[in-house]
Motif scaffolding. Sequence first.
Motif, short mmCIF file in Angstrom:
data_model
loop_
_atom_site.label_atom_id
_atom_site.label_comp_id
_atom_site.label_asym_id
_atom_site.label_seq_id
_atom_site.Cartn_x
_atom_site.Cartn_y
_atom_site.Cartn_z
N ARG A 93 0.83 -1.20 0.00
CA ARG A 93 0.00 0.00 0.00
C ARG A 93 0.87 1.25 0.00
O ARG A 93 1.97 1.25 0.49
N HIS A 94 0.31 2.33 -0.55
CA HIS A 94 1.05 3.59 -0.67
C HIS A 94 0.79 4.50 0.51
O HIS A 94 -0.30 4.52 1.08
N ASN A 95 1.79 5.28 0.81
CA ASN A 95 1.65 6.32 1.80
C ASN A 95 0.99 7.52 1.13
O ASN A 95 1.28 7.83 -0.02
N TYR A 96 0.09 8.18 1.84
CA TYR A 96 -0.61 9.33 1.27
C TYR A 96 -1.01 10.28 2.39
O TYR A 96 -0.94 9.94 3.57
N SER A 110 -7.81 17.51 -0.88
CA SER A 110 -6.95 17.02 -1.96
C SER A 110 -6.24 15.77 -1.46
O SER A 110 -6.12 15.55 -0.26
N ILE A 111 -5.73 14.97 -2.40
CA ILE A 111 -5.01 13.75 -2.05
C ILE A 111 -3.57 13.90 -2.54
O ILE A 111 -3.33 14.24 -3.70
N LEU A 112 -2.62 13.63 -1.65
CA LEU A 112 -1.20 13.69 -1.96
C LEU A 112 -0.62 12.28 -1.84
O LEU A 112 -0.75 11.64 -0.80
N ILE A 113 0.02 11.81 -2.91
CA ILE A 113 0.59 10.45 -2.95
C ILE A 113 2.11 10.58 -3.08
O ILE A 113 2.60 11.47 -3.77
N PHE A 114 2.82 9.66 -2.45
CA PHE A 114 4.28 9.70 -2.44
C PHE A 114 4.88 8.52 -3.20
O PHE A 114 4.43 7.38 -3.04
N TYR A 115 5.91 8.81 -4.00
CA TYR A 115 6.73 7.79 -4.64
C TYR A 115 8.19 8.13 -4.36
O TYR A 115 8.53 9.27 -4.07
N ARG A 116 9.04 7.15 -4.50
CA ARG A 116 10.48 7.36 -4.39
C ARG A 116 11.09 7.06 -5.76
O ARG A 116 10.77 6.05 -6.38
N HIS A 117 11.97 7.96 -6.22
CA HIS A 117 12.68 7.74 -7.48
C HIS A 117 14.12 8.22 -7.30
O HIS A 117 14.35 9.40 -7.05
N LYS A 118 15.05 7.28 -7.40
CA LYS A 118 16.48 7.59 -7.25
C LYS A 118 16.73 8.40 -5.98
O LYS A 118 17.33 9.47 -6.02
N GLN A 120 14.85 10.22 -4.26
CA GLN A 120 14.11 11.48 -4.14
C GLN A 120 12.63 11.14 -3.98
O GLN A 120 12.11 10.25 -4.65
N ILE A 121 11.93 11.83 -3.08
CA ILE A 121 10.50 11.62 -2.90
C ILE A 121 9.76 12.44 -3.96
O ILE A 121 9.97 13.64 -4.09
N ILE A 122 8.89 11.78 -4.71
CA ILE A 122 8.05 12.42 -5.71
C ILE A 122 6.66 12.54 -5.09
O ILE A 122 6.10 11.55 -4.62
N LYS A 123 6.10 13.74 -5.11
CA LYS A 123 4.78 13.98 -4.53
C LYS A 123 3.81 14.35 -5.64
O LYS A 123 4.04 15.29 -6.39
N ILE A 124 2.71 13.59 -5.72
CA ILE A 124 1.70 13.79 -6.76
C ILE A 124 0.38 14.10 -6.08
O ILE A 124 -0.06 13.37 -5.19
N THR A 125 -0.25 15.18 -6.49
CA THR A 125 -1.48 15.65 -5.85
C THR A 125 -2.64 15.64 -6.83
O THR A 125 -2.47 15.96 -8.00
N SER A 126 -3.81 15.30 -6.32
CA SER A 126 -5.05 15.46 -7.06
C SER A 126 -5.92 16.46 -6.33
O SER A 126 -6.08 16.38 -5.11
N VAL A 127 -6.48 17.39 -7.09
CA VAL A 127 -7.26 18.48 -6.51
C VAL A 127 -8.52 18.69 -7.34
O VAL A 127 -8.55 18.41 -8.53
N PRO A 170 4.25 19.69 -3.84
CA PRO A 170 4.04 18.60 -4.79
C PRO A 170 4.85 18.83 -6.07
O PRO A 170 5.07 19.97 -6.48
N ASN A 171 5.30 17.74 -6.67
CA ASN A 171 6.00 17.82 -7.95
C ASN A 171 5.02 17.97 -9.10
O ASN A 171 5.33 18.61 -10.10
N ILE A 172 3.85 17.34 -8.96
CA ILE A 172 2.84 17.33 -10.01
C ILE A 172 1.47 17.54 -9.36
O ILE A 172 1.17 16.94 -8.33
N ILE A 173 0.63 18.38 -10.00
CA ILE A 173 -0.74 18.59 -9.53
C ILE A 173 -1.69 18.24 -10.68
O ILE A 173 -1.60 18.82 -11.74
N PHE A 174 -2.59 17.30 -10.42
CA PHE A 174 -3.63 16.91 -11.37
C PHE A 174 -4.98 17.36 -10.84
O PHE A 174 -5.13 17.59 -9.64
N GLY A 175 -5.99 17.44 -11.72
CA GLY A 175 -7.33 17.65 -11.23
C GLY A 175 -8.16 18.59 -12.07
O GLY A 175 -7.83 18.92 -13.21
#
Length: 180
Positions: A93-96, A110-118, A120-127, A170-175
Amino acid sequence: SDIQVPELNHELRIMSYNLMYLTSANAYHDEKFVLDRLDQLIKKANADIYFFQEFPIYHVGWLKKLSGFQCITALNGGRRLLIVALIRLKNGRHNYKIIPYKPLKYERNSILIFYRHKNQIIKITSVHLESGYPYVRTSRFIEYNEFATSYKANIEIRKSQLNEIIKYSPNIIFGDFNFT
């Protein structure tokens, strides 16, 4: 706990869609038809994350039946509407985080989801930004000054909501940004 920040080792596929209460442009299509089409779309798109705005709360059971996904929901735009993140489960399960916001009468979380890449924490938000005070949804004639006042107030509400989200970097905002 199996909540984690998963390592992102592939290209991430994300889909964001405002479901508008599961309504259809075709008056003959009911909510079941729209849900069936949504199910087909989810299978065909094969995305890692699906963000939905204006999802009716009374159909949350349908979402939770989808196998292979973590379903995250938060109130958004009234007692009957949700903002949703469906995350394909690959490594647990993902941390959010739910980012709270209540500008007027209803919550606009809004919902903020976390990923790790190299490392670095990548934060993706839906609004789903607040639409604000009505100025177009009325059948009566509206004076320019009334329109301009509502329009400016609505921009300030949306800016305030975005500022709350930006606090989490956040690195990316969708919505749905409701910039109309």
